[in-house]
Design a protein around this motif. Structure first.
Motif, PDB file in Angstrom:
ATOM      1  N   SER A   1       0.870  -1.177   0.000  1.00  0.00           N
ATOM      2  CA  SER A   1       0.000   0.000   0.000  1.00  0.00           C
ATOM      3  C   SER A   1       0.905   1.226   0.000  1.00  0.00           C
ATOM      4  O   SER A   1       1.568   1.526   1.000  1.00  0.00           O
ATOM      5  CB  SER A   1      -0.915   0.008   1.231  1.00  0.00           C
ATOM      6  OG  SER A   1      -1.527   1.268   1.382  1.00  0.00           O
ATOM      7  N   TRP A   2       0.946   1.928  -1.134  1.00  0.00           N
ATOM      8  CA  TRP A   2       1.861   3.065  -1.237  1.00  0.00           C
ATOM      9  C   TRP A   2       1.488   4.176  -0.268  1.00  0.00           C
ATOM     10  O   TRP A   2       2.370   4.853   0.284  1.00  0.00           O
ATOM     11  CB  TRP A   2       1.880   3.589  -2.676  1.00  0.00           C
ATOM     12  CG  TRP A   2       2.568   2.645  -3.615  1.00  0.00           C
ATOM     13  CD1 TRP A   2       1.989   1.871  -4.579  1.00  0.00           C
ATOM     14  CD2 TRP A   2       3.959   2.340  -3.643  1.00  0.00           C
ATOM     15  NE1 TRP A   2       2.935   1.101  -5.212  1.00  0.00           N
ATOM     16  CE2 TRP A   2       4.166   1.373  -4.662  1.00  0.00           C
ATOM     17  CE3 TRP A   2       5.061   2.779  -2.915  1.00  0.00           C
ATOM     18  CZ2 TRP A   2       5.411   0.849  -4.965  1.00  0.00           C
ATOM     19  CZ3 TRP A   2       6.315   2.259  -3.212  1.00  0.00           C
ATOM     20  CH2 TRP A   2       6.483   1.317  -4.219  1.00  0.00           C
ATOM     21  N   TYR A   3       0.213   4.372  -0.027  1.00  0.00           N
ATOM     22  CA  TYR A   3      -0.188   5.418   0.917  1.00  0.00           C
ATOM     23  C   TYR A   3       0.341   5.106   2.317  1.00  0.00           C
ATOM     24  O   TYR A   3       0.948   5.960   2.966  1.00  0.00           O
ATOM     25  CB  TYR A   3      -1.706   5.554   0.942  1.00  0.00           C
ATOM     26  CG  TYR A   3      -2.188   6.573   1.948  1.00  0.00           C
ATOM     27  CD1 TYR A   3      -2.141   7.932   1.663  1.00  0.00           C
ATOM     28  CD2 TYR A   3      -2.673   6.174   3.195  1.00  0.00           C
ATOM     29  CE1 TYR A   3      -2.569   8.876   2.585  1.00  0.00           C
ATOM     30  CE2 TYR A   3      -3.094   7.111   4.126  1.00  0.00           C
ATOM     31  CZ  TYR A   3      -3.044   8.462   3.811  1.00  0.00           C
ATOM     32  OH  TYR A   3      -3.450   9.389   4.741  1.00  0.00           O
ATOM     33  N   HIS A   4       0.104   3.870   2.786  1.00  0.00           N
ATOM     34  CA  HIS A   4       0.590   3.497   4.120  1.00  0.00           C
ATOM     35  C   HIS A   4       2.109   3.564   4.188  1.00  0.00           C
ATOM     36  O   HIS A   4       2.682   3.986   5.202  1.00  0.00           O
ATOM     37  CB  HIS A   4       0.114   2.084   4.476  1.00  0.00           C
ATOM     38  CG  HIS A   4      -1.341   2.008   4.811  1.00  0.00           C
ATOM     39  ND1 HIS A   4      -2.317   1.934   3.855  1.00  0.00           N
ATOM     40  CD2 HIS A   4      -1.988   2.014   6.008  1.00  0.00           C
ATOM     41  CE1 HIS A   4      -3.499   1.894   4.429  1.00  0.00           C
ATOM     42  NE2 HIS A   4      -3.337   1.941   5.737  1.00  0.00           N
ATOM     43  N   THR A   5       2.774   3.144   3.116  1.00  0.00           N
ATOM     44  CA  THR A   5       4.232   3.158   3.101  1.00  0.00           C
ATOM     45  C   THR A   5       4.770   4.574   3.214  1.00  0.00           C
ATOM     46  O   THR A   5       5.666   4.860   4.017  1.00  0.00           O
ATOM     47  CB  THR A   5       4.762   2.504   1.818  1.00  0.00           C
ATOM     48  OG1 THR A   5       4.291   1.162   1.743  1.00  0.00           O
ATOM     49  CG2 THR A   5       6.286   2.504   1.790  1.00  0.00           C
TER      50      THR A   5
ATOM     51  N   PHE B   1       1.592  14.976   2.886  1.00  0.00           N
ATOM     52  CA  PHE B   1       2.074  15.794   4.004  1.00  0.00           C
ATOM     53  C   PHE B   1       0.987  15.946   5.062  1.00  0.00           C
ATOM     54  O   PHE B   1       1.244  15.814   6.267  1.00  0.00           O
ATOM     55  CB  PHE B   1       2.511  17.177   3.499  1.00  0.00           C
ATOM     56  CG  PHE B   1       3.952  17.254   3.107  1.00  0.00           C
ATOM     57  CD1 PHE B   1       4.952  17.227   4.051  1.00  0.00           C
ATOM     58  CD2 PHE B   1       4.309  17.355   1.773  1.00  0.00           C
ATOM     59  CE1 PHE B   1       6.292  17.298   3.699  1.00  0.00           C
ATOM     60  CE2 PHE B   1       5.640  17.434   1.392  1.00  0.00           C
ATOM     61  CZ  PHE B   1       6.631  17.402   2.357  1.00  0.00           C
ATOM     62  N   TYR B   2      -0.230  16.206   4.624  1.00  0.00           N
ATOM     63  CA  TYR B   2      -1.333  16.347   5.582  1.00  0.00           C
ATOM     64  C   TYR B   2      -1.582  15.031   6.315  1.00  0.00           C
ATOM     65  O   TYR B   2      -1.804  15.022   7.531  1.00  0.00           O
ATOM     66  CB  TYR B   2      -2.599  16.785   4.849  1.00  0.00           C
ATOM     67  CG  TYR B   2      -3.804  16.892   5.769  1.00  0.00           C
ATOM     68  CD1 TYR B   2      -3.965  17.988   6.598  1.00  0.00           C
ATOM     69  CD2 TYR B   2      -4.756  15.879   5.812  1.00  0.00           C
ATOM     70  CE1 TYR B   2      -5.049  18.086   7.448  1.00  0.00           C
ATOM     71  CE2 TYR B   2      -5.849  15.963   6.663  1.00  0.00           C
ATOM     72  CZ  TYR B   2      -5.990  17.071   7.480  1.00  0.00           C
ATOM     73  OH  TYR B   2      -7.048  17.154   8.330  1.00  0.00           O
ATOM     74  N   GLY B   3      -1.537  13.918   5.572  1.00  0.00           N
ATOM     75  CA  GLY B   3      -1.741  12.618   6.205  1.00  0.00           C
ATOM     76  C   GLY B   3      -0.690  12.314   7.253  1.00  0.00           C
ATOM     77  O   GLY B   3      -0.990  11.742   8.308  1.00  0.00           O
ATOM     78  N   ARG B   4       0.562  12.711   6.982  1.00  0.00           N
ATOM     79  CA  ARG B   4       1.643  12.455   7.941  1.00  0.00           C
ATOM     80  C   ARG B   4       1.480  13.300   9.201  1.00  0.00           C
ATOM     81  O   ARG B   4       1.704  12.827  10.315  1.00  0.00           O
ATOM     82  CB  ARG B   4       2.995  12.739   7.295  1.00  0.00           C
ATOM     83  CG  ARG B   4       3.398  11.739   6.205  1.00  0.00           C
ATOM     84  CD  ARG B   4       4.734  12.118   5.594  1.00  0.00           C
ATOM     85  NE  ARG B   4       5.794  12.072   6.573  1.00  0.00           N
ATOM     86  CZ  ARG B   4       6.496  11.001   6.882  1.00  0.00           C
ATOM     87  NH1 ARG B   4       6.246   9.856   6.264  1.00  0.00           N
ATOM     88  NH2 ARG B   4       7.443  11.030   7.791  1.00  0.00           N
ATOM     89  N   PHE B   5       1.092  14.569   9.033  1.00  0.00           N
ATOM     90  CA  PHE B   5       1.001  15.464  10.183  1.00  0.00           C
ATOM     91  C   PHE B   5      -0.291  15.282  10.972  1.00  0.00           C
ATOM     92  O   PHE B   5      -0.316  15.523  12.183  1.00  0.00           O
ATOM     93  CB  PHE B   5       1.129  16.927   9.736  1.00  0.00           C
ATOM     94  CG  PHE B   5       2.540  17.357   9.441  1.00  0.00           C
ATOM     95  CD1 PHE B   5       3.437  17.580  10.467  1.00  0.00           C
ATOM     96  CD2 PHE B   5       2.969  17.510   8.143  1.00  0.00           C
ATOM     97  CE1 PHE B   5       4.746  17.958  10.214  1.00  0.00           C
ATOM     98  CE2 PHE B   5       4.275  17.898   7.867  1.00  0.00           C
ATOM     99  CZ  PHE B   5       5.160  18.126   8.900  1.00  0.00           C
ATOM    100  N   SER B   6      -1.365  14.877  10.299  1.00  0.00           N
ATOM    101  CA  SER B   6      -2.663  14.793  10.973  1.00  0.00           C
ATOM    102  C   SER B   6      -2.966  13.406  11.513  1.00  0.00           C
ATOM    103  O   SER B   6      -3.959  13.227  12.218  1.00  0.00           O
ATOM    104  CB  SER B   6      -3.773  15.204  10.000  1.00  0.00           C
ATOM    105  OG  SER B   6      -3.851  14.297   8.906  1.00  0.00           O
TER     106      SER B   6
END
Length: 320
Positions: A51-55, A152-157
């Motif tokens: 899963s590229w998003y999770h990675t 970036f938003y996914g990582r910070f939030s």
């Protein structure tokens, strides 16, 4: 050679851990120190099991920024090659003097301006083909930055349990007997409420001459606390009801076993429950030791100081 130990008959094994019972089919620990499962998945293609998003959301920050920079460099290099192949004379304002490296460099920086939609204006495409390539690159840039912004938003939030654990579990004196102890603390300026922990013992035992994995839920002195303001020492008394009853220092050295920790708490900033896990194998257990205090009052006795660098500090002690 595997060494097996008879488990206290008063201890009831658990079948709801999600781990298999066949010891011969398992390699290494069940859970890594960072909380990830010690599993390598095969049987599908690389892209089918990733899963590229999770990675991208879970990878370390320096790797994520490195991938962004590498993608930006490569995509501009590809488009610069296209402009150079079409002919730099089709880029109005770029100039045809200088070496070929200079011309390619100008094409590269025109690509960077187009990709980011900055467009300073001193270079512009002429001709249908060059204009089509520039339009395609502009669209690629818009989509790429939209994806990068989402990541970036996914990582910070993303809600995350900012907890650290001691490197070792200890067998320590406890109320005239012994107990297994592990320590956890919140290391960020977060406010974690209603923290709850569950500790599972996984151990290899012999049944009918066959090694099998057995799992036991270990009752704790306190399994819930209202706030994770300070450090929390998890204590499982090794009494007559414990599966560890009768274990010696040599047993912890020779037997394959692992303590699996699951911690969850409510983060009032995210208004969400966060969770984290880790584990201690038996070779990470220190027999006959006690944690040192990691918090104290300040000089004017107006505040409590939590020394996070002392979470692993312990001293050797005699056991009863």
């Amino acid at each position: 050679m595997n060494i097996f130990k008879s488990i206290n008959n008063n201890a009831q094994s658990s079948t709801t851990t999600g781990f298999g019972s066949s010891a011969s089919s398992y390699g290494g620990r069940f859970i890594n120190k960072d909380g990830s499962a010690n599993i390598e998945k095969r049987g599908l293609s690389f892209f089918g099991r990733i899963s590229w998003y999770h990675t991208l959301v879970n990878m370390p920050g320096w790797k994520f920024l490195g991938i962004i920079f590498l993608f930006y460099t490569i995509i501009n290099f590809i488009f610069a090659l296209l402009y150079y192949s079409i002919g730099v004379e089709n880029l109005n304002g770029i100039g045809t003097t200088g070496s070929e490296w200079v011309k390619f460099g100008k094409a590269y920086f025109f690509s960077a301006q187009t990709f980011t939609t900055v467009g300073y204006g001193h270079i512009s495409p002429t001709g249908v083909i060059t204009s089509a390539v520039a339009a395609t690159e502009a669209l690629t840039g818009l989509l790429s930055f939209a994806i990068a912004t989402g990541l970036f938003y996914g990582r910070f939030s993303r809600p995350k349990a900012h907890l650290i654990f001691s490197h070792n579990a200890l067998i320590s004196p406890y109320k005239g007997g012994k107990a297994i102890m592990m320590r956890v603390a919140s290391h960020k300026n977060t406010n974690l409420l209603d923290a709850e922990v569950r500790v599972t013992l996984g151990i290899v035992v012999e049944e009918n001459s066959i090694p099998v994995n057995k799992f036991y839920q270990l009752p704790l002195e306190m399994s819930k606390i209202s706030s994770m303001s300070l450090s929390w020492t998890l204590v499982h008394p090794i009494d007559e009801n414990s599966p560890l009853h009768g274990f010696t220092e040599e047993d912890f050295r020779l037997i394959e076993g692992e303590f699996i920790l699951y911690v969850k708490a409510f983060d009032d900033l995210y208004s969400n429950t966060v969770a984290i896990s880790t584990s201690y194998t038996f070779d990470e257990v220190v027999y006959g030791a006690k944690f040192e205090m990691m918090y104290d009052e300040n000089d004017d006795q107006s505040k409590t100081i939590l020394y996070l660098d002392k979470i692993n500090n312990f001293r050797k002690v005699e056991l009863p």
